[in-house]
Motif scaffolding. Structure first.
Motif, PDB file in Angstrom:
ATOM      1  N   THR A  44       0.154  -0.237  63.458  1.00  0.00           N
ATOM      2  CA  THR A  44       0.648   0.785  64.399  1.00  0.00           C
ATOM      3  C   THR A  44       0.307   0.500  65.858  1.00  0.00           C
ATOM      4  O   THR A  44       0.523   1.361  66.713  1.00  0.00           O
ATOM      5  CB  THR A  44       0.060   2.164  64.032  1.00  0.00           C
ATOM      6  N   GLY A  45      -0.229  -0.688  66.173  1.00  0.00           N
ATOM      7  CA  GLY A  45      -0.619  -0.958  67.556  1.00  0.00           C
ATOM      8  C   GLY A  45      -1.769  -0.067  67.989  1.00  0.00           C
ATOM      9  O   GLY A  45      -2.501   0.496  67.170  1.00  0.00           O
ATOM     10  N   GLU A  46      -1.939   0.065  69.300  1.00  0.00           N
ATOM     11  CA  GLU A  46      -3.025   0.875  69.861  1.00  0.00           C
ATOM     12  C   GLU A  46      -2.593   2.297  70.174  1.00  0.00           C
ATOM     13  O   GLU A  46      -3.421   3.128  70.537  1.00  0.00           O
ATOM     14  CB  GLU A  46      -3.545   0.228  71.150  1.00  0.00           C
ATOM     15  N   GLY A  47      -1.281   2.570  70.096  1.00  0.00           N
ATOM     16  CA  GLY A  47      -0.801   3.895  70.450  1.00  0.00           C
ATOM     17  C   GLY A  47      -0.380   4.007  71.903  1.00  0.00           C
ATOM     18  O   GLY A  47      -0.333   5.107  72.462  1.00  0.00           O
ATOM     19  N   LYS A  48      -0.075   2.885  72.532  1.00  0.00           N
ATOM     20  CA  LYS A  48       0.397   2.914  73.911  1.00  0.00           C
ATOM     21  C   LYS A  48       1.704   3.719  73.990  1.00  0.00           C
ATOM     22  O   LYS A  48       2.575   3.587  73.130  1.00  0.00           O
ATOM     23  CB  LYS A  48       0.649   1.489  74.422  1.00  0.00           C
ATOM     24  N   PRO A  49       1.864   4.563  75.006  1.00  0.00           N
ATOM     25  CA  PRO A  49       3.084   5.372  75.123  1.00  0.00           C
ATOM     26  C   PRO A  49       4.362   4.531  75.066  1.00  0.00           C
ATOM     27  O   PRO A  49       5.346   4.938  74.445  1.00  0.00           O
ATOM     28  CB  PRO A  49       2.925   6.060  76.477  1.00  0.00           C
ATOM     29  N   LYS A  50       4.328   3.355  75.689  1.00  0.00           N
ATOM     30  CA  LYS A  50       5.520   2.507  75.680  1.00  0.00           C
ATOM     31  C   LYS A  50       5.844   2.042  74.263  1.00  0.00           C
ATOM     32  O   LYS A  50       7.018   1.884  73.900  1.00  0.00           O
ATOM     33  CB  LYS A  50       5.324   1.299  76.602  1.00  0.00           C
ATOM     34  N   TYR A  51       4.813   1.820  73.449  1.00  0.00           N
ATOM     35  CA  TYR A  51       5.058   1.402  72.067  1.00  0.00           C
ATOM     36  C   TYR A  51       5.744   2.507  71.275  1.00  0.00           C
ATOM     37  O   TYR A  51       6.703   2.254  70.530  1.00  0.00           O
ATOM     38  CB  TYR A  51       3.757   1.012  71.373  1.00  0.00           C
ATOM     39  N   ILE A  52       5.251   3.730  71.391  1.00  0.00           N
ATOM     40  CA  ILE A  52       5.845   4.840  70.648  1.00  0.00           C
ATOM     41  C   ILE A  52       7.307   5.013  71.063  1.00  0.00           C
ATOM     42  O   ILE A  52       8.185   5.251  70.224  1.00  0.00           O
ATOM     43  CB  ILE A  52       5.059   6.140  70.894  1.00  0.00           C
ATOM     44  N   GLN A  53       7.579   4.850  72.349  1.00  0.00           N
ATOM     45  CA  GLN A  53       8.967   4.929  72.836  1.00  0.00           C
ATOM     46  C   GLN A  53       9.807   3.800  72.229  1.00  0.00           C
ATOM     47  O   GLN A  53      10.927   4.034  71.767  1.00  0.00           O
ATOM     48  CB  GLN A  53       8.977   4.840  74.360  1.00  0.00           C
ATOM     49  N   THR A  54       9.266   2.587  72.225  1.00  0.00           N
ATOM     50  CA  THR A  54       9.996   1.443  71.651  1.00  0.00           C
ATOM     51  C   THR A  54      10.235   1.644  70.164  1.00  0.00           C
ATOM     52  O   THR A  54      11.321   1.343  69.642  1.00  0.00           O
ATOM     53  CB  THR A  54       9.212   0.143  71.882  1.00  0.00           C
ATOM     54  N   LEU A  55       9.246   2.152  69.457  1.00  0.00           N
ATOM     55  CA  LEU A  55       9.383   2.393  68.025  1.00  0.00           C
ATOM     56  C   LEU A  55      10.483   3.420  67.759  1.00  0.00           C
ATOM     57  O   LEU A  55      11.331   3.223  66.873  1.00  0.00           O
ATOM     58  CB  LEU A  55       8.050   2.869  67.446  1.00  0.00           C
ATOM     59  N   ALA A  56      10.484   4.513  68.537  1.00  0.00           N
ATOM     60  CA  ALA A  56      11.503   5.551  68.356  1.00  0.00           C
ATOM     61  C   ALA A  56      12.902   4.997  68.629  1.00  0.00           C
ATOM     62  O   ALA A  56      13.854   5.252  67.876  1.00  0.00           O
ATOM     63  CB  ALA A  56      11.199   6.731  69.279  1.00  0.00           C
ATOM     64  N   GLU A  57      13.025   4.218  69.694  1.00  0.00           N
ATOM     65  CA  GLU A  57      14.324   3.615  70.021  1.00  0.00           C
ATOM     66  C   GLU A  57      14.760   2.624  68.939  1.00  0.00           C
ATOM     67  O   GLU A  57      15.951   2.525  68.619  1.00  0.00           O
ATOM     68  CB  GLU A  57      14.230   2.909  71.376  1.00  0.00           C
TER      69      GLU A  57
END
Length: 309
Positions: free
Chosen positions: A71-84
């Motif tokens: 799940t990575g570190e939880g960086k906001p950009k990651y969550i956005q990329t995952l959702a997209e």
């Protein structure tokens, strides 16, 4: 003695520096990559000197029900990329299960953010699976058992216990592709660190016995020749043993682990030396159990009666 040691180190560094390649520029890895019909890589958006381009997380499955690996570190950009990425993969695509390779923050740090995302978007809550590590685990996981198989559309993932990098480390074998998700046990570039070298070497051999074709690593680019990479890792550790013994053999005085690092890692940035020292200490412990070196105070000496270069 200090002057003598400095002169010895100068000689050692000149010798070993010739053997070391300079650190190459990291290959660019896109945030979203379709690696096969079953596997999509989502970069953790957390680049760094130890995470390389960032943590690789993977959406696995051919249908709408995906398994997320790490799940990575939880960086906001990651969550956005995952959702997209989920939207890009099709309508009603969702994460049903999360598999965790080990407890390190760059692999579990995104769990809370992912759960929050699913709640805010009225999506089913994924079941989170991990090999239990009571001293390190911050939440309750569904325990992973050795050889346990996780199924989703077009995918069978078998859990392979691979301690060494960490006590709770698990790799996952993708049966349909003869591919291996290696977490941090094997990286796409460079080498990994480990807590226990004997366990780590056993885990490398265990993964090699699966004769994987492709490797999907926890960091760095995908590896097409998995067997060659595993051989490279095993041989590298055996070679490191020999290099440490050679340094101790040539020294007229006992050496600390950091003094050995100063020789072996002379061509590498100093900010990596502390992590390298951990690796060298673990090698020395292994060599001590094999009767090849012994420790006096905080310094190491080769057992010349039992070992010769």
């Amino acid at each position: 003695m200090e002057v003598q040691l400095k002169n010895q180190f100068h000689t050692f560094i000149s010798t070993f520096k010739k053997k070391k390649k300079k650190m190459s520029k990291l290959q660019t890895i896109p945030s979203f990559t379709q690696l096969s019909t079953r596997v999509v890589r989502i970069l953790g958006e957390n680049p760094g000197k130890f995470t390389l381009q960032g943590t690789n997380t993977y959406l696995i499955g051919t249908g709408s029900r995906k398994i997320l690996l790490d799940t990575g570190e939880g960086k906001p950009k990651y969550i956005q990329t995952l959702a997209e990425s989920l939207k890009k993969l099709g309508e009603n695509v969702m994460i049903t299960d999360i598999l965790i390779t080990h407890w390190h923050i760059d692999h579990v740090g995104g769990i809370d953010s992912i759960l929050q995302y699913t709640k805010e978007n009225n999506l089913p809550t994924p079941t989170i699976h991990k090999r239990l590590n009571p001293e390190k685990d911050k939440i309750t996981y569904q325990p992973i058992e050795e050889n346990q198989i996780y199924h989703t559309d077009g995918v069978s993932l078998r859990a392979i216990f691979t301690p060494g990098h960490s006590e709770d480390h698990v790799a996952f074998y993708l049966e349909e592709e003869n591919a291996l998700f290696t977490g941090d046990a094997v990286l796409g570039s460079g080498t990994s660190i480990f807590e226990t070298l004997n366990e780590y070497m056993n885990s490398l051999q265990k993964m090699k016995e699966l004769t994987p074709g492709r490797i999907y690593p926890g960091h760095g680019p995908m590896v097409e020749d998995g067997m060659a990479k595993l051989d490279e890792y095993i041989n590298h550790r055996l070679q490191r043993d020999l290099e440490i013994l050679e340094i101790l053999q040539k020294s007229n005085d006992p050496l600390t682990s950091m003094q050995i690092v100063e020789v072996l890692y002379a061509a590498y940035p100093r900010e990596l030396w502390k992590a390298a020292e951990h690796s060298i200490k673990v090698h020395l412990i292994k060599l001590e159990t094999e009767g090849k070196v012994h420790k006096v105070s905080d310094k190491w000496i080769i057992n010349n009666n039992n070992y010769k270069i």
